[in-house]
Design a protein around this motif. Structure first.
Motif, PDB file in Angstrom:
ATOM      1  N   ALA A   2     -28.998  -9.876  -7.567  1.00  0.00           N
ATOM      2  CA  ALA A   2     -28.276 -10.570  -8.447  1.00  0.00           C
ATOM      3  C   ALA A   2     -29.201 -11.277  -9.126  1.00  0.00           C
ATOM      4  O   ALA A   2     -29.420 -11.504 -10.166  1.00  0.00           O
ATOM      5  N   ALA A   3     -30.535 -11.262  -8.476  1.00  0.00           N
ATOM      6  CA  ALA A   3     -31.839 -12.108  -8.550  1.00  0.00           C
ATOM      7  C   ALA A   3     -32.574 -11.289  -8.948  1.00  0.00           C
ATOM      8  O   ALA A   3     -32.817 -11.824 -10.890  1.00  0.00           O
ATOM      9  N   SER A   4     -33.031 -10.607  -9.646  1.00  0.00           N
ATOM     10  CA  SER A   4     -32.957  -9.458 -10.086  1.00  0.00           C
ATOM     11  C   SER A   4     -33.040  -9.451 -11.459  1.00  0.00           C
ATOM     12  O   SER A   4     -33.550  -9.065 -12.684  1.00  0.00           O
ATOM     13  N   LYS A   5     -31.011  -9.451 -11.718  1.00  0.00           N
ATOM     14  CA  LYS A   5     -30.714  -8.633 -12.786  1.00  0.00           C
ATOM     15  C   LYS A   5     -30.418 -10.115 -13.866  1.00  0.00           C
ATOM     16  O   LYS A   5     -30.768  -9.247 -14.756  1.00  0.00           O
ATOM     17  N   VAL A   6     -30.746 -11.556 -12.645  1.00  0.00           N
ATOM     18  CA  VAL A   6     -30.764 -12.565 -13.360  1.00  0.00           C
ATOM     19  C   VAL A   6     -32.074 -12.473 -14.207  1.00  0.00           C
ATOM     20  O   VAL A   6     -32.298 -13.102 -15.425  1.00  0.00           O
ATOM     21  N   ARG A   7     -33.571 -12.025 -13.596  1.00  0.00           N
ATOM     22  CA  ARG A   7     -34.882 -12.376 -14.852  1.00  0.00           C
ATOM     23  C   ARG A   7     -34.471 -10.954 -16.085  1.00  0.00           C
ATOM     24  O   ARG A   7     -34.917 -10.911 -17.109  1.00  0.00           O
ATOM     25  N   LEU A   8     -33.908  -9.548 -15.337  1.00  0.00           N
ATOM     26  CA  LEU A   8     -33.768  -8.870 -16.267  1.00  0.00           C
ATOM     27  C   LEU A   8     -33.046  -8.851 -17.518  1.00  0.00           C
ATOM     28  O   LEU A   8     -33.847  -8.769 -18.717  1.00  0.00           O
ATOM     29  N   LEU A   9     -31.772  -9.423 -17.474  1.00  0.00           N
ATOM     30  CA  LEU A   9     -31.548  -9.880 -18.878  1.00  0.00           C
ATOM     31  C   LEU A   9     -31.717 -10.684 -19.341  1.00  0.00           C
ATOM     32  O   LEU A   9     -31.390 -10.950 -20.730  1.00  0.00           O
ATOM     33  N   TRP A  10     -32.296 -12.263 -18.714  1.00  0.00           N
ATOM     34  CA  TRP A  10     -32.938 -12.814 -19.363  1.00  0.00           C
ATOM     35  C   TRP A  10     -34.261 -12.766 -20.293  1.00  0.00           C
ATOM     36  O   TRP A  10     -34.395 -12.714 -21.614  1.00  0.00           O
ATOM     37  N   ASN A  11     -35.154 -11.736 -19.325  1.00  0.00           N
ATOM     38  CA  ASN A  11     -36.352 -11.254 -20.075  1.00  0.00           C
ATOM     39  C   ASN A  11     -35.510 -10.178 -21.368  1.00  0.00           C
ATOM     40  O   ASN A  11     -36.586 -10.506 -22.420  1.00  0.00           O
ATOM     41  N   HIS A  12     -34.572  -9.399 -21.779  1.00  0.00           N
ATOM     42  CA  HIS A  12     -34.099  -8.824 -22.656  1.00  0.00           C
ATOM     43  C   HIS A  12     -32.989  -9.441 -23.546  1.00  0.00           C
ATOM     44  O   HIS A  12     -32.006  -8.826 -24.498  1.00  0.00           O
TER      45      HIS A  12
END
Length: 264
Positions: free
Chosen positions: A220-230
């Motif tokens: 979930a933490a990775s998803k936040v970063r991933l979706l924010w970066n895209h």
């Protein structure tokens, strides 16, 4: 040598690994690379080779200690590149590839040379084999590109990819722990079209000991970063972030029940 290399990372699930290898159709023209990531005890090639009946070669690479799934996957990418494979397919220990799955996906990529990634519909099952639900994401390139802003429409052990495109993308990224597949797919779409075949080609085993179960909060933490970066400000991107917070807050068994109601 075949054109497709099937990469199977493995950690402490020998029975599941043997079952997955045995389920590969005897008529499949694929080579199989098992990468053991520091299992205790470590399997030997003689523990798995007799289960492979496909028309190709199987071999084992082993890390003496656990290095993590990303390093194992990138070893598979390097082997595929160094040996001239055109396609890299994925499978996980415990999951079941249905009849002719790899032949069907390879034929699609050979026919549609502008595509770099193909997945399929997937049936989710318990370790006992009990049906949970079917996952049926959209099929077309345009719809999948929109979906990737919200969730991962590709089940990782059910995909086949262009080795050349993976190389251009830089392999599996190390910046998104437990979410390296989604991050790679977002990069792959820069180099060609993506597609999901509208048929079930994989049975995906949901086990409490799986990486996705044990590392949900890390994901979930990775998803936040991933979706924010895209993040591009579109409604779909906003929905993606909201969904991520739901995954972070709700237990896995509740989410599975919700999926059963939605997907059936």
């Amino acid at each position: 040598m075949n054109r497709t290399l099937v990469v199977i990372p493995h950690l402490n699930n020998l029975a599941g690994l043997q079952r997955s290898i045995a389920d590969i159709d005897p008529d499949e023209h694929v080579d199989v690379l098992v990468i053991d990531d520091g299992s205790e005890p470590a399997p030997a090639e003689c523990d798995i080779a007799p289960y492979f009946r496909g028309r190709g070669n199987l071999w084992l690479e082993s890390f003496p200690v656990n290095r993590g799934i990303v390093e194992a996957l990138n070893l598979g990418v390097n082997v595929a590149q160094d040996n001239g494979y055109a396609f890299l397919a994925r499978l996980d220990a415990g999951d079941r590839a249905l009849k002719a799955r790899f032949a069907i996906q390879q034929a699609f990529l050979e026919k549609h040379k502008d595509h770099v990634l193909v997945g399929s519909w997937v049936e989710f099952i318990r370790p006992s084999g009990e049906h949970l639900f079917h996952f049926r994401p959209p099929e077309s390139d345009a719809k999948l590109r929109r979906a990737l802003k919200q969730y991962n429409p590709f089940i990782h052990p059910g995909v086949m990819m262009s080795v050349e495109a993976i190389g251009r993308a830089g392999g599996y990224p190390v910046d998104y722990p437990a979410l390296e597949d989604w991050a790679l797919f977002l990069e792959l779409k820069r180099f060609g079209k993506i597609h999901v075949l509208p048929r079930v080609l994989l049975k995906y085993e949901v086990a409490e000991s799986s990486i996705s179960s044990r590392r949900r909060r890390e994901q979930a933490a990775s998803k936040v970063r991933l979706l924010w970066n895209h993040f591009d400000g579109t409604p779909g991107a906003v929905v993606g972030l909201v969904r991520t917070f739901m995954v972070y807050c709700f237990p896995r068994h509740i989410l599975n029940q919700l999926k059963r109601l939605v997907y059936r």
